[in-house]
Write a protein that holds these residues in place. Sequence first.
Motif, PDB file in Angstrom:
ATOM      1  N   THR A 120       0.827  -1.208   0.000  1.00 29.68           N
ATOM      2  CA  THR A 120       0.000   0.000   0.000  1.00 29.68           C
ATOM      3  C   THR A 120       0.865   1.264   0.000  1.00 29.68           C
ATOM      4  O   THR A 120       0.463   2.301  -0.533  1.00 29.68           O
ATOM      5  CB  THR A 120      -0.952   0.027   1.214  1.00 29.68           C
ATOM      6  OG1 THR A 120      -0.189   0.004   2.434  1.00 29.68           O
ATOM      7  CG2 THR A 120      -1.885  -1.184   1.193  1.00 29.68           C
ATOM      8  N   TRP A 125       0.750   3.989  -2.954  1.00 27.69           N
ATOM      9  CA  TRP A 125       0.496   5.409  -2.659  1.00 27.69           C
ATOM     10  C   TRP A 125       1.478   6.291  -3.423  1.00 27.69           C
ATOM     11  O   TRP A 125       1.079   7.287  -4.047  1.00 27.69           O
ATOM     12  CB  TRP A 125       0.614   5.672  -1.160  1.00 27.69           C
ATOM     13  CG  TRP A 125       0.298   7.103  -0.799  1.00 27.69           C
ATOM     14  CD1 TRP A 125      -0.932   7.640  -0.547  1.00 27.69           C
ATOM     15  CD2 TRP A 125       1.246   8.182  -0.672  1.00 27.69           C
ATOM     16  NE1 TRP A 125      -0.820   8.991  -0.275  1.00 27.69           N
ATOM     17  CE2 TRP A 125       0.497   9.348  -0.342  1.00 27.69           C
ATOM     18  CE3 TRP A 125       2.623   8.280  -0.815  1.00 27.69           C
ATOM     19  CZ2 TRP A 125       1.105  10.591  -0.148  1.00 27.69           C
ATOM     20  CZ3 TRP A 125       3.227   9.517  -0.625  1.00 27.69           C
ATOM     21  CH2 TRP A 125       2.474  10.653  -0.287  1.00 27.69           C
ATOM     22  N   LEU A 130      -6.410   1.708  -1.968  1.00 28.92           N
ATOM     23  CA  LEU A 130      -5.117   1.443  -1.339  1.00 28.92           C
ATOM     24  C   LEU A 130      -4.241   0.539  -2.192  1.00 28.92           C
ATOM     25  O   LEU A 130      -3.014   0.573  -2.076  1.00 28.92           O
ATOM     26  CB  LEU A 130      -5.320   0.806   0.036  1.00 28.92           C
ATOM     27  CG  LEU A 130      -5.991   1.660   1.113  1.00 28.92           C
ATOM     28  CD1 LEU A 130      -6.260   0.816   2.348  1.00 28.92           C
ATOM     29  CD2 LEU A 130      -5.131   2.870   1.453  1.00 28.92           C
ATOM     30  N   PHE A 131      -4.861  -0.276  -3.044  1.00 27.94           N
ATOM     31  CA  PHE A 131      -4.110  -1.244  -3.842  1.00 27.94           C
ATOM     32  C   PHE A 131      -4.113  -0.883  -5.330  1.00 27.94           C
ATOM     33  O   PHE A 131      -3.851  -1.728  -6.176  1.00 27.94           O
ATOM     34  CB  PHE A 131      -4.693  -2.643  -3.631  1.00 27.94           C
ATOM     35  CG  PHE A 131      -4.596  -3.105  -2.201  1.00 27.94           C
ATOM     36  CD1 PHE A 131      -3.430  -3.673  -1.715  1.00 27.94           C
ATOM     37  CD2 PHE A 131      -5.657  -2.937  -1.327  1.00 27.94           C
ATOM     38  CE1 PHE A 131      -3.329  -4.083  -0.402  1.00 27.94           C
ATOM     39  CE2 PHE A 131      -5.569  -3.346  -0.002  1.00 27.94           C
ATOM     40  CZ  PHE A 131      -4.398  -3.920   0.464  1.00 27.94           C
TER      41      PHE A 131
END
Length: 296
Positions: free
Chosen positions: A214, A218, A276-277
């Motif tokens: 993650t 990001w 997040l992924f």
Amino acid sequence: MKRIALFLITNIAVILVLSVVLSLLGFTGILDETGVGLDYGSLLLFAAVFGFGGSFISLAMSKWMAKRMTGAQVITTPRNQAEAWLVETVKSQAARAGIGMPEVAIFDQDTPNAFATGMTKNSSLVAVSTGLMRTMNKDEVEAVLAHEVSHIANGDMVTLTLIQGVVNTFVIFISRVVGYFVDRVILKNEEGLGIGFFVTSIVAQIVFGILASTIVFWFSRQREFRADAGGAKLAGREKMISALEKLRKSMTEPLPEQMSSFGISGKTGDHGLKMLFMTHPPLEHRIAALQGKSIQ
């Protein structure tokens, strides 16, 4: 089948190379001399060699792999006006961005897509799909090329490799520490490294790897915003917005998994925790950022 074979061969080669490097560095194992405790120095060396080594070897091979996994054909001598325009446009943008002339390639894919890769700013590759050339006008293609050139000028490939290397190192290191704890403290094994160490280490590495990814994702999403801004600067904000709008309306075929973070295309819609992924922000968010609008 060809892609799977290339992936397996590459990973086997990486493991062999890193094993030789560890031998040359004098690595003998992660247990201390008495065999009753962890040698944290050796463990950190092991983790760093595999964590950073794998990432940098992959980066060094990125152009070679990209060409073979997508079938991208480098334009050495333009065969038509479209190819000549592609080469000249990238040449002009690269000069303005202050980087060496990248290789320019086309790969056969029905849907619009593009990617940039390469180990350094002066040894890179920019490739566009045949679908992108068919569905976008020249202004939009120019913006896509500018986006990819901005990735190269920003050093995004090296930055992401460094981040991945740090993450890999900590994941490998911590998972072995957890495995050792389970093996010695919970399972009470006192002779070498038992099955508890290996099983727990593998499970911990998978879990920590998923969580740590993650962080990488990001950073990947942030670099897309930067590349969009760079593309807008090189080609024009309205052209960049128009290109992203065209991508948003198109059903995009994904690039091979190992290259997904290098492509321009992203998904649409608000994905909640799935964000997040994601290697790319939703296209609506990218368009809003270029328009100076806040994301709700």
